[in-house]
Design an enzyme around this catalytic site. Structure first.
Site, PDB file in Angstrom:
ATOM      1  N   ASP A 269       0.806  -1.239   0.000  1.00 37.08           N
ATOM      2  CA  ASP A 269       0.000   0.000   0.000  1.00 37.08           C
ATOM      3  C   ASP A 269       0.828   1.272   0.000  1.00 37.08           C
ATOM      4  O   ASP A 269       0.488   2.219   0.704  1.00 37.08           O
ATOM      5  CB  ASP A 269      -0.927   0.042   1.228  1.00 37.08           C
ATOM      6  CG  ASP A 269      -2.001  -1.024   1.188  1.00 37.08           C
ATOM      7  OD1 ASP A 269      -2.245  -1.560   0.102  1.00 37.08           O
ATOM      8  OD2 ASP A 269      -2.585  -1.307   2.234  1.00 37.08           O
TER       9      ASP A 269
ATOM     10  N   ASP B 117      -7.735  -7.576   9.327  1.00 38.29           N
ATOM     11  CA  ASP B 117      -7.327  -6.395   8.562  1.00 38.29           C
ATOM     12  C   ASP B 117      -7.406  -5.127   9.396  1.00 38.29           C
ATOM     13  O   ASP B 117      -6.756  -4.128   9.079  1.00 38.29           O
ATOM     14  CB  ASP B 117      -8.235  -6.208   7.347  1.00 38.29           C
ATOM     15  CG  ASP B 117      -8.077  -7.315   6.331  1.00 38.29           C
ATOM     16  OD1 ASP B 117      -6.947  -7.799   6.153  1.00 38.29           O
ATOM     17  OD2 ASP B 117      -9.082  -7.693   5.712  1.00 38.29           O
TER      18      ASP B 117
END
Length: 577
Positions: A292, A515
């Protein structure tokens, strides 16, 4: 752990124009193939998925004769007026009815019994008969080896390099390290022993993780355990950039936006020192570099719908580019390490406006490391849920005259699944300057989408939105949803070299690790609360203002989430026995 992509409404007009240009130019620019070494026998399996004026063709080519090295060419003649408009997994050219496909640059060899899968889109009118014959390097593919084969000089297939030297594919021919800490958690779940022997990656998500935080194993502990297991490869996620995960909160890290010196001296340098210990020279150490990060600088900075102040800061101060370049340089200098750079996923950068700029930024970063060969490859779908394949429609499918790209779900994306995206992105990366030997990884740990809600056939609906929603394997509410997705399942088990250009399917995100938390949970790991992990959240512009689709009761990112693990097993595809 995945940043949701920006809203895609701006792509409606722009995407259509680019698609048309691709269809016009896709075939005309390739050179006519030249033949390499002759083969003694082959088989070509041909199939189509057609509609009124077009079709998608698939050819599985199997070499039945001597191993081929140095390149191959498959040829055939259409019996009608078929015209190829786009091809993949090979270089296509067509003159009249005659078609030639040469090997892609990254796949010049075809061993005895090995197969290559080619695909193309084409248009036609009238009938669409299959080609009568196929030939590989001038030899007809009859499905058997001829009694009298053409004279050829057999070549020796490449052997797997010994451990301790750089392999073309570090996953090939060796077994992976099974993290005993993850295995113990999986084994404690009902039925968990069915999957607990699969290799998963170890996430070094803060400085303390290098030495072992809160009683957990550290980097050296894992490397020693890998030696004890007789493992051939071990996987680590290098994940502690300054200003980490600038477009989300669940995986924010411990280092501030100006902490690049700390990242280099307190994080990367100690990791490199341990991995360079000669004790581990016979291990293939695979480092997945900074999830990311670089894609956020393309999609989540000023001028983009998903812009955030932190992403603007990290773009301006160069922290991501310089940090990753430093990691690539330090870790790439170790003879038995393999750096795989995170390349997001098709639901993030599958639009042309993101696809090329992301590749360009990755090349800029690799060059900043001093040598593009510090990058062994790229990984897609890390810690995400995008389906590996969508078997019931492709990006070329039309419904009642309307392209599936116009559906709400596809939203003008150029790709509908991860495999097609990863292969195309690899081709793009090589074309702009990356080494032709790079390979792709796809994280399949949570993209199986099996269970009773998995479609078993294409929808018969005539409305494009209904067709796509009823046909798609990916059952998320929106492709931008990324946190603890309800209904997800384990995907393909870790496998080396499953498809052309793909080094491996991997479980980089260990199944069962959260997550992000469903509600705010104070912690000392720098991990924030992201509303995309809240099942009651009604969304934002980046996910079309839809519900998040997240499971309730989740702990902070990286912590064990039993309910999710059990659901992943229940919905596994391929199913668990």
């Amino acid at each position: 752990m995945r940043s949701d992509p920006p809203a895609r409404r701006a792509h409606l007009v722009r995407g259509a124009a680019v698609a048309a240009a691709t269809l016009v130019s896709g075939i005309g620019v390739v050179a006519v193939a030249t033949q390499a070494h002759a083969a003694a026998g082959c088989r070509a399996d041909y199939s189509v998925n057609q509609w009124n004026t077009g079709f998608t063709g698939s050819v599985t080519l199997t070499n039945l004769g001597d191993p081929i090295t140095g390149g191959w060419a498959l040829t055939w003649d259409f019996a009608g007026n078929q015209h190829i408009t786009q091809g993949w997994n090979g270089t296509f050219s067509q003159t009249g009815t005659h078609v030639s496909v040469t090997n892609p640059a990254w796949s010049t060899s075809l061993a005895t019994g090995a197969s290559a899968s080619l695909g193309f889109n084409a248009d036609y009118s009238g009938t669409n008969p299959a080609p009568a014959t196929f030939s590989l390097n001038g030899v007809a593919c009859t499905g058997s080896v001829p009694t009298t084969a053409p004279t050829t000089t057999p070549t020796t297939p490449p052997t797997t390099p010994p451990a301790g030297t750089r392999a073309d594919n570090p996953y090939a021919g060796v077994k992976g390290y099974v993290n005993p800490e993850w295995k113990a958690k999986a084994d404690a779940e009902p039925g968990g022993s069915r999957v607990s022997n699969n290799p998963t990656a170890v996430w070094l998500d803060r400085i303390a993780a290098i030495g072992g935080a809160a009683g957990s194993m550290g980097l050296r502990d894992h490397l020693d355990a890998a030696l004890a297991q007789g493992a051939g490869y071990i996987q680590f996620v290098i994940y502690d950039l300054p200003g980490r995960d600038c477009a989300a909160l669940a995986s924010n890290g411990e280092l501030g936006p100006d902490d690049l010196p700390r990242y280099q001296s307190e994080y990367i340098d100690p990791i490199a020192a341990i991995q360079a210990d000669p004790k581990y020279r016979n291990l293939r150490i695979i480092d997945v570099i900074e999830i990311d990060s670089l894609p956020n600088l393309v999609t989540n900075t000023s001028g983009q719908a998903g812009a955030t102040a932190m992403c603007d800061t990290m773009k301006a101060n160069g922290g991501y580019v310089n940090g990753i370049a430093y990691a690539l340089r330090k870790l790439g200098a170790i003879a038995n390490t393999y750096n795989y750079l995170d390349a997001a996923h098709h639901g993030w950068i599958g639009w042309d406006s993101n696809f090329g700029p992301t590749a360009d930024l990755m090349l800029q970063t690799a060059r900043a490391s001093g040598d593009v060969r510090n990058v062994a490859g790229f990984i897609t779908d890390t810690a995400n849920y995008s389906a590996l394949r969508e078997p019931y429609f492709t990006v070329a499918t039309t419904v009642n005259g309307t392209s599936v790209r116009q559906s709400r779900w596809v939203d003008w994306n150029q790709y509908v699944d991860e495999l097609s995206f990863a292969q195309a992105f690899r081709t793009k990366l090589v074309s702009i300057g990356f080494d032709p030997g790079i390979g792709m990884l796809i994280d399949t740990s949570r993209n199986g989408w099996g269970g009773p809600n998995r479609p078993t056939r294409a929808s018969t609906a005539t409305d494009v939105n209904t067709f796509v929603d009823q046909s798609r394997i990916d059952r998320r509410i929106h492709a931008g949803n990324w946190c603890n997705q309800s209904g997800a399942g384990l995907g393909e088990r870790p496998t080396a070299a499953p498809e052309p250009g793909i080094d491996a399917y991997v479980w980089v995100k260990p199944p069962g690790e959260s997550d992000g938390s469903s509600t705010l949970i104070p912690n000392d790991e720098g991990k924030g609360f992201d509303r995309m992990c809240d099942p009651t959240y009604t969304g934002n512009a980046r996910n079309g203002n839809n519900l998040s689709g997240a499971l309730p009761g989740a702990p902070i990112s990286g912590a064990w989430f039993s309910a999710q693990f059990r659901e992943l097993m229940a919905n596994a595809y391929p199913p668990l026995s």
